[in-house]
Design an enzyme around this catalytic site. Structure first.
Site, mmCIF file in Angstrom:
data_model
loop_
_atom_site.group_PDB
_atom_site.id
_atom_site.type_symbol
_atom_site.label_atom_id
_atom_site.label_comp_id
_atom_site.label_asym_id
_atom_site.label_seq_id
_atom_site.Cartn_x
_atom_site.Cartn_y
_atom_site.Cartn_z
ATOM 1 N N GLY A 327 0.872 -1.195 -0.110
ATOM 2 C CA GLY A 327 -0.236 0.166 0.039
ATOM 3 C C GLY A 327 0.881 1.245 0.071
ATOM 4 O O GLY A 327 2.023 1.199 -0.109
ATOM 5 N N ASN A 328 0.133 2.422 0.316
ATOM 6 C CA ASN A 328 0.980 3.743 0.220
ATOM 7 C C ASN A 328 2.157 3.812 1.209
ATOM 8 O O ASN A 328 3.065 4.275 1.109
ATOM 9 C CB ASN A 328 0.124 4.920 0.595
ATOM 10 C CG ASN A 328 -1.000 5.177 -0.644
ATOM 11 O OD1 ASN A 328 -0.760 4.572 -1.776
ATOM 12 N ND2 ASN A 328 -1.803 5.639 -0.108
ATOM 13 N N GLY A 330 3.984 1.327 2.474
ATOM 14 C CA GLY A 330 4.972 0.165 2.532
ATOM 15 C C GLY A 330 4.309 -0.966 2.271
ATOM 16 O O GLY A 330 3.426 -1.001 1.106
ATOM 17 N N VAL A 332 3.402 -5.513 3.373
ATOM 18 C CA VAL A 332 3.038 -6.282 4.261
ATOM 19 C C VAL A 332 3.713 -7.580 3.984
ATOM 20 O O VAL A 332 3.690 -8.271 3.061
ATOM 21 C CB VAL A 332 1.398 -6.565 4.389
ATOM 22 C CG1 VAL A 332 1.122 -7.694 5.473
ATOM 23 C CG2 VAL A 332 0.712 -5.178 4.654
ATOM 24 N N LYS A 349 3.142 -5.289 8.854
ATOM 25 C CA LYS A 349 3.021 -4.115 8.132
ATOM 26 C C LYS A 349 4.374 -3.338 8.281
ATOM 27 O O LYS A 349 4.349 -3.005 9.528
ATOM 28 C CB LYS A 349 1.743 -3.405 8.310
ATOM 29 C CG LYS A 349 1.172 -2.338 7.365
ATOM 30 C CD LYS A 349 -0.260 -1.917 7.691
ATOM 31 C CE LYS A 349 -1.199 -2.154 6.503
ATOM 32 N NZ LYS A 349 -2.502 -1.192 6.909
ATOM 33 N N ASP A 441 -13.849 1.982 5.723
ATOM 34 C CA ASP A 441 -13.364 1.577 4.535
ATOM 35 C C ASP A 441 -13.710 -0.174 4.491
ATOM 36 O O ASP A 441 -12.835 -0.783 4.017
ATOM 37 C CB ASP A 441 -11.763 1.759 4.826
ATOM 38 C CG ASP A 441 -11.137 1.519 3.239
ATOM 39 O OD1 ASP A 441 -11.811 1.518 2.346
ATOM 40 O OD2 ASP A 441 -10.090 1.653 3.168
HETATM 41 P P1 AMP Z 1 -3.698 -2.925 3.895
HETATM 42 O O1 AMP Z 1 -2.839 -1.890 3.701
HETATM 43 O O2 AMP Z 1 -4.053 -3.097 5.497
HETATM 44 O O3 AMP Z 1 -5.193 -3.107 3.099
HETATM 45 O O4 AMP Z 1 -2.857 -4.267 3.453
HETATM 46 C C1 AMP Z 1 -2.378 -4.692 2.079
HETATM 47 C C2 AMP Z 1 -2.495 -6.102 1.852
HETATM 48 O O5 AMP Z 1 -1.754 -6.930 2.782
HETATM 49 C C3 AMP Z 1 -3.866 -6.706 2.104
HETATM 50 O O6 AMP Z 1 -4.645 -6.537 1.053
HETATM 51 C C4 AMP Z 1 -3.515 -8.181 2.128
HETATM 52 O O7 AMP Z 1 -3.455 -8.668 1.116
HETATM 53 C C5 AMP Z 1 -2.202 -8.124 2.843
HETATM 54 N N1 AMP Z 1 -2.504 -8.253 4.338
HETATM 55 C C6 AMP Z 1 -2.912 -6.852 5.281
HETATM 56 N N2 AMP Z 1 -3.068 -7.669 6.529
HETATM 57 C C7 AMP Z 1 -2.803 -9.003 6.402
HETATM 58 C C8 AMP Z 1 -2.986 -9.723 7.513
HETATM 59 N N3 AMP Z 1 -3.109 -9.719 8.895
HETATM 60 N N4 AMP Z 1 -2.961 -11.175 7.052
HETATM 61 C C9 AMP Z 1 -2.534 -11.350 5.725
HETATM 62 N N5 AMP Z 1 -2.471 -10.606 4.638
HETATM 63 C C10 AMP Z 1 -2.495 -9.209 5.224
#
Ligand code: AMP
Length: 595
Positions: A327-328, A330, A332, A349, A441
């Site tokens: 994402g913006n 960095g 995960v 993250k 969201d």
């Molecule tokens: P986010 O910015 O929180 O939406 O995270 C970006 C991407 O990272 C998500 O679309 C997931 O594919 C992956 N991700 C985030 N959190 C998790 C988690 N707790 N377990 C597994 N994948 C995750």
């Protein structure tokens, strides 16, 4: 917690005998077409419709079918007992007459609970506690989310809790137990026989003990040779207390096993999922029948002190190269967190090291929100680690975002499975609503799956905790907002509340039943706004059940005051989830039992 779909019907009496039913009909005047509904003692989830015609009683068994519908033998299928009765009130379709007048239950007459009904609650609790080691809120959530599957599981093993069940016992020992003490006619016990899937009923009559075999047929039903067939052993026993059905006598008094006073133990070899109508235990293919509780993520804190840990030391973390998403902020990454109680898989993250202060603050705010939440259907934050960069450590939801999962598995994921997952999302959202948090969201991309049966809400980057007296948050300026998921009041007045999350839930529901489709496909944000303001709403996705489309449209009620809250939405999702029998699992079980 009643999941009996007939519980709301004013002419439903629950588990009463045929004679009692006839007595009620007599008292109500014996008019032609007078009718009532009662629980069937033979088949799990089935009913009996008792009707008067020409001063005579007619009793029709309503069977619950494998696909979750209800029908009278030879008749049409109906989605519930209410729909079935409504149909026969207009069309006799083989009955002696149409249903003309309901024989209403008197206010002082409660619905009579069946043997299992009164045991169910305690058995469910005890079972979940023992099998998954869950307690308190996690246990309650497990029970709500999986009640139909758990009930079926419990129903097929309920006899093990009965005082008349003696477990594995030889014929001689069975006789010895029956002859000890008083020897009234009908004194009985049930014991396991040496062969698999076979029991014996031993009954006293005229000071002599008679033994009957209880066998299971290929569809999983239990019966004595040439006798009536039952879904479970305890139903067979209850029936034989009323009718001899070929026995020397009806069953009267239980020969009590020595354990009756002690806490009964539950079956140790838990079948992963068992099915109503099928006594057979079976193990479904990996992943398909997993209950959320089978996954360590349901309650990852084996040691309660682990929860309190907010700062994670770098040497507690093992980082994998695998990137789960980005994402913006960095990326995960996958990793492992070492705790006193063992290791757990985590998602980390990671803030890009060159990121500015603002993004760091955003991540801290997200961590602050997540730290306050504790629900099985919400991704849990395990802590923050400040090392080579700032890292937010979360429990792992390894099966990825719901939209991607569904679009890649269109052919294998059933509607029942989606209903189950979306019911879990509604439970997580109801929890947020109760705690006065707005997510802001909610979308299928932010629902992550632990496995195909277990969903968790994630991404709290935009979330806000409301003040105790506030019921909305007002954003000062509009940001990079997911407009297609936003309610009119968010866009027009920047007002965000649990009710605006409900709107987003409706869009998420649409995405789920479109198997990861893009909402308002070709439209751009401003066009969507005009479309909504003009009264337009998305159409029903082709695989979506009517009832789920109704829930979507309720979520898309224009005025937030008239929109349901998550308490109501969760109720609707739960009712539908419960009303669907888990068709795929039952069919698999049928195939398994037939092997
Ligand atoms: P986010 O910015 O929180 O939406 O995270 C970006 C991407 O990272 C998500 O679309 C997931 O594919 C992956 N991700 C985030 N959190 C998790 C988690 N707790 N377990 C597994 N994948 C995750």
């Amino acid at each position: 917690m009643s999941i009996d779909p007939a519980a709301e019907l004013p002419f439903y009496y629950g588990s009463i005998s045929r004679l009692d039913a006839e007595q009620h009909l007599k008292l109500a005047g014996m008019a032609d077409g007078l009718f009532l509904l009662r629980q069937c003692l033979r088949s799990l989830g089935g009913y009996v419709l008792s009707v008067v015609w020409n001063l005579e009683f007619h009793h029709y068994t309503v069977e619950k079918q494998l696909n979750g519908t209800y029908c009278i033998a030879g008749g049409k299928n109906h989605c519930g007992p209410a729909e079935l009765c409504e149909f026969y009130s207009k069309d006799a379709d083989g009955l002696v007459c149409t249903l003309r007048k309901p024989c209403l239950r008197a206010p002082e007459t409660p619905i009579r609970a069946g043997v299992f009904d009164s045991l169910r609650e305690n058995m469910l609790r005890e079972y979940v506690k023992q099998t998954w080691n869950l307690e308190g809120e996690a246990m309650e959530q497990a029970i709500i989310s999986q009640a139909p599957q758990l009930e079926k599981l419990i129903a097929t093993t309920a006899h093990e809790k009965m005082s008349w069940y003696h477990g594995k016992l030889t014929r001689q020992e069975g006789e010895r137990r029956l002859y000890s003490g008083a020897q009234p006619d009908g004194k009985f016990l049930v014991r396991d026989r040496d062969e698999a899937n076979s029991f014996a009923l031993s009954v006293m009559y005229g000071k002599t003990v008679y033994h009957y075999q209880i066998l299971q047929d290929k569809s999983g039903k239990w019966s004595m040779p040439d006798g009536t067939k039952f879904d479970t052993i305890w139903q067979l026993v209850e029936y034989l207390k009323m009718k001899p059905d070929g026995l020397v006598t009806v069953l009267t008094e239980a020969c009590v096993n020595g354990k009756a006073e002690k806490t009964p133990s539950l079956p140790s070899n838990r079948p992963k999922v068992s099915s109503a109508g099928l006594g057979a235990r079976y193990t479904p293919p990996p992943g398909v029948g997993d209950l959320p509780m089978d996954c360590s993520g349901f309650n990852p804190y084996h040691n309660p002190n682990d929860i309190k840990r907010f700062n994670i030391k770098r040497d507690q973390l093992l980082m994998d190269e695998v990137e789960l998403g980005s994402g913006n902020f960095g990326c995960v990454k996958k990793g492992v967190l070492k705790l006193e109680s063992g290791q757990i898989d985590v998602a980390i993250k990671m803030l890009k090291s060159d990121n500015e202060k603002l993004v760091k603050e955003e991540m801290m705010r997200e961590a602050e929100i997540m730290h306050q939440l504790d629900n099985p259907f919400i991704v849990r934050m395990l802590g923050l680690c400040n090392a080579e960069c700032l890292m937010l450590v979360m429990e792992m939801a390894g099966a990825g975002p719901l939209n991607k999962f569904l679009s890649s598995k269109k052919d294998t994921i059933t509607v029942e499975n989606i209903v189950n997952l979306m019911h879990q999302v509604s439970m997580g959202m109801k929890y947020l609503e109760e705690k006065n948090f707005v997510h802001r969201d909610l979308a299928a991309r932010n629902v992550l799956l632990v496995n195909p049966q277990f969903a968790k809400i994630s991404d709290f980057g935009l979330s806000k905790a409301l003040g105790a007296d506030d019921n909305y948050y007002r954003a000062r300026t509009a940001g990079k907002w997911p407009l297609k998921w936003y309610a009119p009041e968010c866009i027009n007045y920047h007002k965000f509340s649990s009710k605006s999350d409900v709107w987003s839930f409706g869009i998420t529901l649409w995405e789920a039943f479109s198997y990861g489709g893009k909402p308002y496909k070709k439209m751009k944000g401003p066009e969507v706004i005009r479309f909504i303001e003009g009264g337009g709403r998305m159409e029903c996705p082709s695989a979506c059940p009517e009832r789920m489309y109704t829930v979507m449209n309720e979520c898309w009620t224009y005025k937030h005051e008239d929109r349901p809250d998550f308490k109501k939405v969760e109720e609707s999702m739960r009712a539908y989830h419960y009303s669907l029998s888990n068709k795929a699992l039952v069919e698999e079980a049928t195939a398994e039992a037939a092997k």
